[in-house]
Motif scaffolding. Structure first.
Motif, PDB file in Angstrom:
ATOM      1  N   ASP A 196       4.582  16.314   4.567  1.00  0.00           N
ATOM      2  CA  ASP A 196       4.024  16.452   3.267  1.00  0.00           C
ATOM      3  C   ASP A 196       4.423  15.047   2.479  1.00  0.00           C
ATOM      4  OD1 ASP A 196       2.885  18.860   3.869  1.00  0.00           O
ATOM      5  OD2 ASP A 196       4.695  19.934   3.222  1.00  0.00           O
ATOM      6  N   GLY A 197       3.658  14.865   1.382  1.00  0.00           N
ATOM      7  CA  GLY A 197       4.302  13.656   0.578  1.00  0.00           C
ATOM      8  C   GLY A 197       2.972  13.553  -0.722  1.00  0.00           C
ATOM      9  N   ARG A 198       3.679  12.938  -1.650  1.00  0.00           N
ATOM     10  CA  ARG A 198       2.772  12.599  -2.922  1.00  0.00           C
ATOM     11  C   ARG A 198       2.795  11.475  -3.243  1.00  0.00           C
ATOM     12  NH1 ARG A 198       3.131  17.154  -7.499  1.00  0.00           N
ATOM     13  NH2 ARG A 198       0.835  16.567  -7.438  1.00  0.00           N
ATOM     14  N   VAL A 199       1.889  10.664  -3.638  1.00  0.00           N
ATOM     15  CA  VAL A 199       1.577   9.160  -4.035  1.00  0.00           C
ATOM     16  C   VAL A 199       1.167   9.176  -5.609  1.00  0.00           C
ATOM     17  CG1 VAL A 199       1.508   8.484  -1.730  1.00  0.00           C
ATOM     18  CG2 VAL A 199      -0.564   9.027  -3.042  1.00  0.00           C
ATOM     19  N   GLY A 200       1.161   8.023  -6.153  1.00  0.00           N
ATOM     20  CA  GLY A 200       0.673   7.975  -7.650  1.00  0.00           C
ATOM     21  C   GLY A 200       0.566   6.507  -7.828  1.00  0.00           C
ATOM     22  N   THR A 232       1.057  -1.327   0.062  1.00  0.00           N
ATOM     23  CA  THR A 232      -0.185   0.076   0.045  1.00  0.00           C
ATOM     24  C   THR A 232       0.857   1.217   0.052  1.00  0.00           C
ATOM     25  OG1 THR A 232      -0.229   0.016   2.470  1.00  0.00           O
ATOM     26  CG2 THR A 232      -1.949  -1.084   1.318  1.00  0.00           C
ATOM     27  N   LEU A 233       2.331   1.105   0.068  1.00  0.00           N
ATOM     28  CA  LEU A 233       2.969   2.380   0.362  1.00  0.00           C
ATOM     29  C   LEU A 233       3.877   2.607  -0.926  1.00  0.00           C
ATOM     30  CD1 LEU A 233       4.165   2.053   4.170  1.00  0.00           C
ATOM     31  CD2 LEU A 233       2.322   3.343   3.091  1.00  0.00           C
ATOM     32  N   GLY A 234       3.835   3.559  -1.539  1.00  0.00           N
ATOM     33  CA  GLY A 234       4.765   3.902  -2.713  1.00  0.00           C
ATOM     34  C   GLY A 234       6.042   3.921  -2.376  1.00  0.00           C
ATOM     35  N   SER A 255       1.683  -4.722 -15.015  1.00  0.00           N
ATOM     36  CA  SER A 255       2.138  -4.208 -13.742  1.00  0.00           C
ATOM     37  C   SER A 255       1.505  -3.012 -13.289  1.00  0.00           C
ATOM     38  CB  SER A 255       3.484  -4.415 -13.327  1.00  0.00           C
ATOM     39  OG  SER A 255       4.205  -3.401 -14.124  1.00  0.00           O
ATOM     40  N   LEU A 256       0.959  -2.910 -12.045  1.00  0.00           N
ATOM     41  CA  LEU A 256       0.468  -1.618 -11.638  1.00  0.00           C
ATOM     42  C   LEU A 256       0.887  -1.429 -10.180  1.00  0.00           C
ATOM     43  CD1 LEU A 256      -1.402   0.566 -11.926  1.00  0.00           C
ATOM     44  CD2 LEU A 256      -3.429  -0.643 -11.508  1.00  0.00           C
ATOM     45  N   LEU A 257       1.717  -0.510  -9.804  1.00  0.00           N
ATOM     46  CA  LEU A 257       2.129  -0.421  -8.612  1.00  0.00           C
ATOM     47  C   LEU A 257       2.115   1.193  -8.188  1.00  0.00           C
ATOM     48  CD1 LEU A 257       5.774  -2.129  -9.329  1.00  0.00           C
ATOM     49  CD2 LEU A 257       3.845  -2.843  -8.053  1.00  0.00           C
ATOM     50  N   PRO A 258       2.056   1.426  -6.784  1.00  0.00           N
ATOM     51  CA  PRO A 258       2.018   2.587  -6.095  1.00  0.00           C
ATOM     52  C   PRO A 258       3.636   3.237  -6.204  1.00  0.00           C
ATOM     53  CG  PRO A 258       1.836   1.150  -4.336  1.00  0.00           C
ATOM     54  CD  PRO A 258       1.809   0.375  -5.667  1.00  0.00           C
ATOM     55  N   PHE A 259       3.675   4.603  -6.241  1.00  0.00           N
ATOM     56  CA  PHE A 259       5.070   5.120  -6.152  1.00  0.00           C
ATOM     57  C   PHE A 259       4.853   6.551  -5.242  1.00  0.00           C
ATOM     58  CE2 PHE A 259       3.417   7.507  -9.839  1.00  0.00           C
ATOM     59  CZ  PHE A 259       4.061   8.591  -9.593  1.00  0.00           C
ATOM     60  N   GLY A 260       6.098   7.151  -4.918  1.00  0.00           N
ATOM     61  CA  GLY A 260       6.121   8.118  -4.164  1.00  0.00           C
ATOM     62  C   GLY A 260       6.155   8.175  -2.755  1.00  0.00           C
ATOM     63  N   LEU A 281       2.704   0.254 -23.373  1.00  0.00           N
ATOM     64  CA  LEU A 281       2.046   1.320 -22.774  1.00  0.00           C
ATOM     65  C   LEU A 281       2.677   1.460 -21.416  1.00  0.00           C
ATOM     66  CD1 LEU A 281      -0.393   3.350 -21.892  1.00  0.00           C
ATOM     67  CD2 LEU A 281      -1.472   1.636 -21.113  1.00  0.00           C
ATOM     68  N   THR A 282       2.969   2.907 -21.145  1.00  0.00           N
ATOM     69  CA  THR A 282       3.419   3.326 -19.821  1.00  0.00           C
ATOM     70  C   THR A 282       2.872   4.552 -19.236  1.00  0.00           C
ATOM     71  OG1 THR A 282       5.587   2.511 -19.889  1.00  0.00           O
ATOM     72  CG2 THR A 282       5.401   4.016 -18.336  1.00  0.00           C
ATOM     73  N   ALA A 283       2.058   4.473 -18.235  1.00  0.00           N
ATOM     74  CA  ALA A 283       1.296   5.708 -17.799  1.00  0.00           C
ATOM     75  C   ALA A 283       1.667   5.778 -16.102  1.00  0.00           C
ATOM     76  CB  ALA A 283      -0.106   5.379 -17.899  1.00  0.00           C
ATOM     77  N   MET A 284       1.958   7.111 -15.928  1.00  0.00           N
ATOM     78  CA  MET A 284       2.379   7.438 -14.712  1.00  0.00           C
ATOM     79  C   MET A 284       1.824   8.724 -14.061  1.00  0.00           C
ATOM     80  SD  MET A 284       6.375   7.464 -13.370  1.00  0.00           S
ATOM     81  CE  MET A 284       6.988   7.083 -11.680  1.00  0.00           C
ATOM     82  N   ALA A 285       1.196   8.732 -12.913  1.00  0.00           N
ATOM     83  CA  ALA A 285       0.658  10.063 -12.692  1.00  0.00           C
ATOM     84  C   ALA A 285       0.436  10.155 -10.997  1.00  0.00           C
ATOM     85  CB  ALA A 285      -0.823   9.929 -12.840  1.00  0.00           C
ATOM     86  N   TRP A 286       0.657  11.389 -10.569  1.00  0.00           N
ATOM     87  CA  TRP A 286       0.452  11.629  -9.175  1.00  0.00           C
ATOM     88  C   TRP A 286      -1.052  11.886  -9.120  1.00  0.00           C
ATOM     89  CZ3 TRP A 286       4.435  11.358  -6.309  1.00  0.00           C
ATOM     90  CH2 TRP A 286       5.813  11.684  -6.656  1.00  0.00           C
ATOM     91  N   LEU A 287      -1.621  11.319  -8.107  1.00  0.00           N
ATOM     92  CA  LEU A 287      -3.135  11.058  -7.729  1.00  0.00           C
ATOM     93  C   LEU A 287      -3.264  11.488  -6.350  1.00  0.00           C
ATOM     94  CD1 LEU A 287      -3.449   7.807  -9.572  1.00  0.00           C
ATOM     95  CD2 LEU A 287      -4.398  10.042 -10.196  1.00  0.00           C
TER      96      LEU A 287
END
Length: 947
Positions: free
Chosen positions: A766-770, A608-610, A749-754, A720-726
């Motif tokens: 502060d922090g950001r996840v995507g 659950t943690l990027g 594959s689909l992973l969280p990051f940040g 396909l590569t897609a990446m987004a801050w969410l």
């Protein structure tokens, strides 16, 4: 803020934690400085526990109310607890009455507390009248259990953590301890720092971080462990390193073993293991001639079709050299799960009974029956994990009750496991997380408490019992596992055995534990002198601690008496057997599996943690550079890895940690993060689509560590590569919404990051996840699917910049944020098209996005194809260096840049890195990598030692 002392829910080290909270929400966590397992240290996983318990993650991932799936394949809907419990009892009772007790299988977990385990065991064996209760500990520790019992007479690790510092020789075999048990590895490093003459031998086919720090690395061929141990014993006999007096006084059966190892000459052992004869002699000398030798071992021995023999053959070395029952010496099995030991103590395996009693012993069965107040307990051994799911796949078992584990990710031969889940008439999943791969197969889902909410005890690798305390109330409608099991048991008893309702009349976890304690009276693990009150006032305690004792026993067998009928240890005369599935012309690679540093098991929590993907965010297969060249593979090329049971597609990665003809895939990559469809259009269930269900005939533990595979370049031309801050409160929910769509691809594959916001630390609020999506297929995806995925990634809204080349099948899209001054930042990107163009663009666009900084020029210019767009981005598009330190987000390049100016010894230079960059100063999990970099990067000529 309030502080509550508890225990970490990950590996078997059993680290104490201090939970910071306000009574309703966990806000921080730190190591408990008073806990004797870790003295305040935590690894990357433990130190981020509070983030996994955030309100946002809880809302998005937890199972918060009972759910019923009226029709398979359809969404489950909420029901009340009474409805759920009555339905569970009714369905199980009906199956029990129509098909018998053995038509029900209960599969539980080494992550349950001892109290939970005890109630489940009593329910199945004392109420249902079956032994079909097994645990995922069968997948990690049952060979260790069988090995201890075969030689020492009881499932009792004889050592303590303090022995790490007292040993003169440490033999690490079948364990990447630096990653799998990092806090123990920190203690081992401390011991060597204080005692530089301590020797480390590491036997492992891979050159892991643990192996890289060894004084002697033995890169043995996969599966040749027994040959290695027999060969070492041969040399120890030849060189005079055995202890004949100890053998005569305290053991039996040595003559047969001595005759067997006579054939394991250095030349023959070298042939079987692939090792150098000189290294074998060095290892035998260091092991046998040492004042104190400690062996540390784990899944590399256990997860084998010959796992019991591997454990026993290693213990033979300790018995032959008298390296047991004294400070710094002994065979020390490192437990994989937080309470696999507790489960073994209560008899939570299909072949065991409470307090290390044997199911086959009629006296032991009678003792348990008297304790529980039942006429008898069944004598027929139950089905172990693999057997249980095979029986369900064959229609023999009609109902499966699964608690706190994820067999649709962790079991071998996933095709068989999924047949079992689909064929079973009724599947109950009792679980804290709604996001596991097993959840979609469940008819009834029961929400359970988890870390921070649970109340009870666990036992760690050194036999130390610790309290698990709740800091906050249960999330949603979740209930404790023991409470759910007892409630269903009472309802079942009402239907099939009204006289046994009172067997489950527990009011608190302590009342369950007190009954378990009584079951240990007079046994090798006697804890009748222990109580919840003692744990509260005096802290964690080791067993045995019988009535009248004031403290537990740190070290076993110091008097030379063992837990056998004769009081003597037994040498195990075991043959060397080849792998269950050796490589051959059709499947020419040996595939190994294992852990990553910052992940744990199926990642239902760590995933659950990027930030925990910062160290390794690529589900990949590691291959030797020579094999990469032979197969004409470039870094990141997609390959198909195929075994006799299934296949999956994933990127290939060159690595000097594996030898030619060997390959490695992390055990964590299940369907939750790595999927797609196979040639028949079936969803790919992750790495365990490949692994074999072959198991040890004694321990019944499957050979998850090895299978034979074929590897070839995959034909997946479209990427396909897609990446987004969410938004942090939406990212994981969006991942769950997107996941079913990924089966449309050949590989995805689909992973969280940040880095998640950390409100528990004033300097890191502060922090950001995507989300990072990678996928591939033989042809471009449908426009409708593309639209759904783009919307989920925030790339379907007005204002998104886009470019499309229909002729070349390429799509590019960017989402930018412009501040009041007109400066722009990259928030999301989408690249689709041929592999070459997507691959070249992904690297530098990802660097720009993760940097989260103002772009050097107009954002629209990033839409330019390939190298042109990268050139326009300039230095800002330099690919990001790999992360080394998760705690402080320090990259390898930052460390390399700093090292030339840091003179001194290896330890001094590491200390300077800790002081300047902070890497390695918190959990210490990255210290082995820091040492490796220190040795690789020289000091600049102008640097002079500080005065």
């Amino acid at each position: 803020m309030v502080q509550t002392r508890s225990t970490c829910p990950y590996c078997g080290v059993g680290c104490g934690v201090v939970i910071e909270h306000d009574g309703a929400q966990i806000t921080g966590v730190s190591g408990d400085p008073d806990h004797p397992a870790n003295f305040g240290r935590l690894c990357t996983k433990g130190s981020t526990l509070h983030l996994t318990a955030s309100a946002s993650i809880t809302r998005q991932t937890r199972l918060l109310q009972p759910l019923l799936r009226a029709e398979r394949g359809k969404p489950a809907t909420p029901v009340t607890w009474n409805t759920a419990l009555d339905l569970a009892a009714e369905r199980l009772s009906t199956i029990h009455q129509q098909h018998g007790a053995d038509a029900i299988g209960v599969y539980i977990s080494g992550q349950l507390l001892t109290e939970d385990y005890y109630v489940f065991n009593k329910l199945v064996k004392g109420l249902l009248g079956s032994n079909h209760v097994d645990t995922n500990s069968r997948l990690c520790m049952s060979s260790a259990v069988a090995g201890y019992k075969a030689t020492l007479g009881a499932d009792a690790p004889p050592c303590s953590y303090e022995d790490l510092a007292l040993a003169d020789t440490v033999f690490i075999t079948g364990s990447n301890m630096a990653w799998a048990h990092p806090i123990l590895f920190r203690r081992l490093e401390d011991g060597k720092r204080a005692k530089p003459e301590q020797k480390w031998i590491v036997a492992d086919p891979r050159r892991t971080e643990t192996a890289a720090m060894a004084d002697l690395h033995l890169p043995l061929l996969p599966g040749s462990d027994v040959a290695l141990y027999h060969g070492l014993l041969h040399l120890m006999l030849w060189e005079g390193f055995t202890k004949p007096a100890y053998i005569a006084a305290h053991t039996e059966g040595f003559d047969a073993l001595k005759a067997r190892v006579r054939d394991f000459t250095p030349r023959e052992t070298a042939r079987l293991t692939g090792l150098r004869e000189d290294d074998l002699l060095t290892a035998a000398r260091w092991f046998g001639d040492s004042p104190a030798t400690l062996s540390l071992y784990c899944q590399g021995l256990n997860q084998s079709a010959d796992g019991t023999a591997k454990n026993a053959a290693l213990i033979n070395l300790h018995l032959a050299s008298g390296q047991i029952g004294k400070p710094g010496a002994g065979p020390f099995s490192l437990t994989g799960q937080p309470n696999a030991m507790g489960g073994r103590e209560v008899g939570g395996l299909a072949n065991l009974l409470s307090a290390h009693r044997d199911l086959a012993n009629p006296d032991h069965r009678a003792e348990v029956a008297r304790l529980w107040g039942v006429p008898s307990v069944p004598s027929k051994p139950g089905k172990s994990a693999v057997e249980m799911f095979q029986a369900a796949a064959d229609g023999e078992i009609k109902a499966l009750w699964i608690a706190c584990t994820n067999p649709a990710q962790s079991m071998p031969d996933q095709a068989m496991v999924r047949r079992a889940l689909e064929r079973a008439e009724f599947v109950i999943l009792q679980e804290a997380f709604a996001t596991t791969a097993t959840a979609p197969f469940a008819d009834l889902l029961l929400p359970a408490t988890t870390w921070g909410e649970k109340d009870g005890t666990v036992t760690n690798s050194e036999r130390r019992i610790s309290r698990v305390r709740p800091a906050i109330p249960a999330a949603g409608q979740a209930r404790h596992d023991w409470h759910i099991a007892a409630d269903i048991a009472r309802r079942i008893a009402t239907r099939i055995a009204p006289g046994r309702i009172a067997m489950f009349d527990y009011a608190t976890p302590e009342s369950v534990w007190n009954e378990h304690r009584e079951s240990t009276r007079g046994r090798d693990l006697d804890i009748t002198g222990l109580s919840y009150a003692m744990l509260e006032t005096q802290g964690p305690q080791q067993w045995p601690l019988p009535e009248g004792a004031t403290q537990g026993q740190a070290r076993l067998y110091e008097d030379g008496r063992f837990a056998t009928a004769s009081g003597k240890a037994k040498f195990a005369d075991v043959p060397f057997k080849p792998l269950a599935e050796p490589r051959d012309a059709q499947y020419p690679f040996s595939l190994g599996t294992g852990r990553l540093r910052d992940q744990w098991h199926g990642m239902s929590r760590t995933g659950t943690l990027g930030r925990l993907f910062g160290h390794d965010s690529l589900p990949a297969v590691d291959l030797a550079p020579a094999d990469m060249a032979r197969l004409k593979l470039a870094e990141g090329d997609l390959v198909e890895v195929r075994s006799r049971r299934g296949s999956l597609v994933l990127p290939a990665r060159g690595s000097d940690t594996v030898l030619p003809t060997q390959a490695f895939i992390a055990m964590h990559w299940g369907e939750e993060v790595l999927t797609g469809h196979d040639a028949q259009g079936r969803p790919v269930p992750g790495v365990n689509a490949l692994t074999t269900p072959a198991y040890c005939p004694i321990s019944k533990q499957p050979e998850l560590k090895h299978c034979a595979v074929h590897i070839a370049k995959a034909h997946v031309p479209w990427r396909l590569t897609a990446m987004a801050w969410l938004p942090a409160d939406q990212a994981l929910a969006l991942r769950e919404q997107m996941h079913p769509l990924l089966h449309a691809f050949s590989w995805a594959s689909l992973l969280p990051f940040g880095r998640e916001p950390d409100l528990g630390h004033a300097t890191l609020p502060d922090g950001r996840v995507g989300l990072l999506l990678r996928a591939g297929a033989a042809k471009p995806m449908a426009d409708t699917l593309a639209a759904v995925l783009r919307d989920a990634m925030g790339l379907g809204a007005p204002g998104v910049l886009g470019y499309q080349d229909a002729r070349r099948g390429q799509q590019r899209a960017l989402k930018l944020h412009r501040d009041e001054a007109g400066a722009e930042r990259l928030l999301a990107f989408w690249l689709a098209g041929d592999a070459a163009s997507v691959g070249s663009g992904e690297t530098w666009l990802r660097s720009l996005l993760e940097a989260d900084q103002t772009l050097p020029g107009p954002g629209r210019m990033l839409l330019a194809p390939g190298a042109l767009g990268q050139a326009m981005a300039g230095a800002a598009a330099v690919p990001r260096s790999p992360q080394v330190c998760t705690c402080f987000n320090v990259t390898e390049q930052q460390i390399r840049d700093a090292l030339p100016a840091l003179p001194g010894t290896v330890d001094n230079r590491v200390a300077q890195l800790q002081a300047t960059l902070k890497c390695g100063s918190n959990c210490g999990s990255c210290i082995p990598t820091l040492r490796k970099l220190v040795q690789a990067v020289p000091v600049a000529v102008t640097a002079t030692p500080a005065t």
